[in-house]
Design a protein around this motif. Structure first.
Motif, PDB file in Angstrom:
ATOM      1  N   ILE A  96       0.836  -1.205   0.000  1.00 47.08           N
ATOM      2  CA  ILE A  96       0.000   0.000   0.000  1.00 47.08           C
ATOM      3  C   ILE A  96       0.870   1.255   0.000  1.00 47.08           C
ATOM      4  N   LYS A  97       1.925   1.251   0.788  1.00 45.96           N
ATOM      5  CA  LYS A  97       2.817   2.413   0.856  1.00 45.96           C
ATOM      6  C   LYS A  97       3.381   2.729  -0.521  1.00 45.96           C
ATOM      7  N   GLU A  98       3.797   1.684  -1.237  1.00 42.22           N
ATOM      8  CA  GLU A  98       4.358   1.878  -2.571  1.00 42.22           C
ATOM      9  C   GLU A  98       3.298   2.372  -3.556  1.00 42.22           C
ATOM     10  N   SER A 125      -2.919   8.096   7.098  1.00 43.66           N
ATOM     11  CA  SER A 125      -4.371   7.933   7.010  1.00 43.66           C
ATOM     12  C   SER A 125      -4.758   7.205   5.718  1.00 43.66           C
ATOM     13  N   ALA A 126      -4.052   7.487   4.622  1.00 46.45           N
ATOM     14  CA  ALA A 126      -4.327   6.814   3.358  1.00 46.45           C
ATOM     15  C   ALA A 126      -4.090   5.312   3.493  1.00 46.45           C
ATOM     16  N   LYS A 127      -2.977   4.949   4.115  1.00 45.42           N
ATOM     17  CA  LYS A 127      -2.655   3.532   4.294  1.00 45.42           C
ATOM     18  C   LYS A 127      -3.713   2.834   5.142  1.00 45.42           C
ATOM     19  N   SER A 128      -4.170   3.511   6.198  1.00 47.12           N
ATOM     20  CA  SER A 128      -5.176   2.936   7.087  1.00 47.12           C
ATOM     21  C   SER A 128      -6.508   2.721   6.359  1.00 47.12           C
ATOM     22  N   ILE A 129      -6.918   3.719   5.573  1.00 48.99           N
ATOM     23  CA  ILE A 129      -8.192   3.634   4.854  1.00 48.99           C
ATOM     24  C   ILE A 129      -8.132   2.543   3.786  1.00 48.99           C
ATOM     25  N   ILE A 130      -7.054   2.536   3.014  1.00 50.27           N
ATOM     26  CA  ILE A 130      -6.916   1.547   1.938  1.00 50.27           C
ATOM     27  C   ILE A 130      -6.860   0.137   2.511  1.00 50.27           C
ATOM     28  N   MET A 188      -7.527   4.895  -6.420  1.00 49.78           N
ATOM     29  CA  MET A 188      -6.925   6.101  -5.854  1.00 49.78           C
ATOM     30  C   MET A 188      -6.670   7.115  -6.958  1.00 49.78           C
ATOM     31  N   GLN A 189      -6.873   8.388  -6.642  1.00 51.97           N
ATOM     32  CA  GLN A 189      -6.581   9.447  -7.600  1.00 51.97           C
ATOM     33  C   GLN A 189      -5.800  10.557  -6.925  1.00 51.97           C
ATOM     34  N   GLU A 190      -5.030  11.260  -7.746  1.00 50.33           N
ATOM     35  CA  GLU A 190      -4.321  12.425  -7.229  1.00 50.33           C
ATOM     36  C   GLU A 190      -5.333  13.456  -6.734  1.00 50.33           C
TER      37      GLU A 190
END
Length: 296
Positions: free
Chosen positions: A127-129, A160-165, A177-179
């Motif tokens: 996910i981080k990558e 927060s992005a990693k947690s949600i994903i 995911m989008q910019e």
């Protein structure tokens, strides 16, 4: 003409408006709840039933307003009407494509329609990558089949992005995911296309503290003048998906207009109020022109 309006309730604004305009134009229009429809297949000609009533040969045209929760069944019902020679304002395949955000964006990217940088994956191990591939936080996370701004989340940090994903992956929910296009400033543009013409457009602005501009999320609306590029995107996105009626959503960025999504059953309340244009009448006139031609 005899028209079937595929919708779950006449209490929905858009459904009610379309029915009103059909009646004003002298047509018979009937609400058909597609969730109550059955299709019978066998050796004889396929039959379509609404509850226990056989409606196979009752209508010259259909106007599908298929809800997100019953897309698969609704699309199957629309497909059977098509196979029986009934005109539809949206083809079954087009509805299915438009409902799936990834499929829509894949088609747009192949056709050269500008879209935000987008990534989709089902791999929970990197996910981080994935976030880094997209350029890092903040990112927009979307459920692939969400509507009206539901299932759209702004993740402002990598953590927060990693947690949600990670949560969505564990729930086996398809996402993309989008910019985050900061300069869009909580605004987008909704364009209604009927046939091969743009009939109305408006700018939607999110309320304070909210990045989603959907009217159902409390956003405000106003008339907007479209650029030639925005008109080109709206008309061609609708054509590439094969829709007769569509709501095309764009944002304005430093790179120019970007397509966000295409809605096969666009709401009419916000855009009719913002523009004063009778969009429902435009839809009925489109049905008149094409439904009669197909019947002949």
């Amino acid at each position: 003409m005899d028209i079937a309006l595929l919708s779950v309730s006449m209490n929905v604004y858009s459904t009610k408006r379309i029915a009103e305009e059909a009646q004003k134009c002298g047509h018979y229009i009937e609400l058909i709840d597609h969730t109550k429809c059955s299709v019978k297949l066998g050796m004889d000609k396929p039959r379509i039933y609404h509850r226990e009533e056989d409606i196979t040969n009752e209508f010259d045209a259909i106007i599908p307003r298929i809800g997100a929760k019953v897309t698969r069944h609704g699309v199957a019902v629309v497909k059977q009407f098509e196979m029986n020679g009934v005109f539809s304002t949206a083809r079954s395949l087009s509805i299915a494509r438009a409902r799936n955000k990834v499929r829509t964006l894949q088609i747009m990217a192949r056709k050269g329609i500008p879209i935000p940088e987008t990534l989709f994956s089902i791999n929970p191990d990197n996910i981080k990558e994935q976030i880094e591939i997209l350029g890092g936080a903040p990112v927009i996370i979307k459920i692939q089949e969400g509507t009206q701004g539901l299932g759209v989340i702004l993740a402002e940090s990598k953590k927060s992005a990693k947690s949600i994903i990670d949560t969505f992956y564990k729930m086996d929910t398809s996402i993309l995911m989008q910019e985050y296009v900061e300069e869009s400033n909580g605004e987008d543009i909704r364009i209604i296309v009927v046939g091969d013409k743009i009939v109305a457009s408006m700018k939607r602005t999110s309320e304070l503290g909210e990045f989603r501009s959907n009217v159902h999320r409390g956003g405000s609306t106003a008339k907007v003048k479209l650029s030639a590029k925005e008109e080109y995107i709206a008309l061609n996105a609708t054509k590439y998906l094969g829709l007769g009626v569509a709501g095309v959503d764009l944002i304005r960025s430093k790179k120019g207009p970007l397509l966000i999504e295409v809605n096969a059953s666009p709401g009419l309340q916000g855009i009719e109020a913002a523009t004063g244009i009778n969009v429902a009448r435009k839809i009925i006139k489109f049905v008149e022109k094409n439904g009669l031609r197909k019947r002949k």
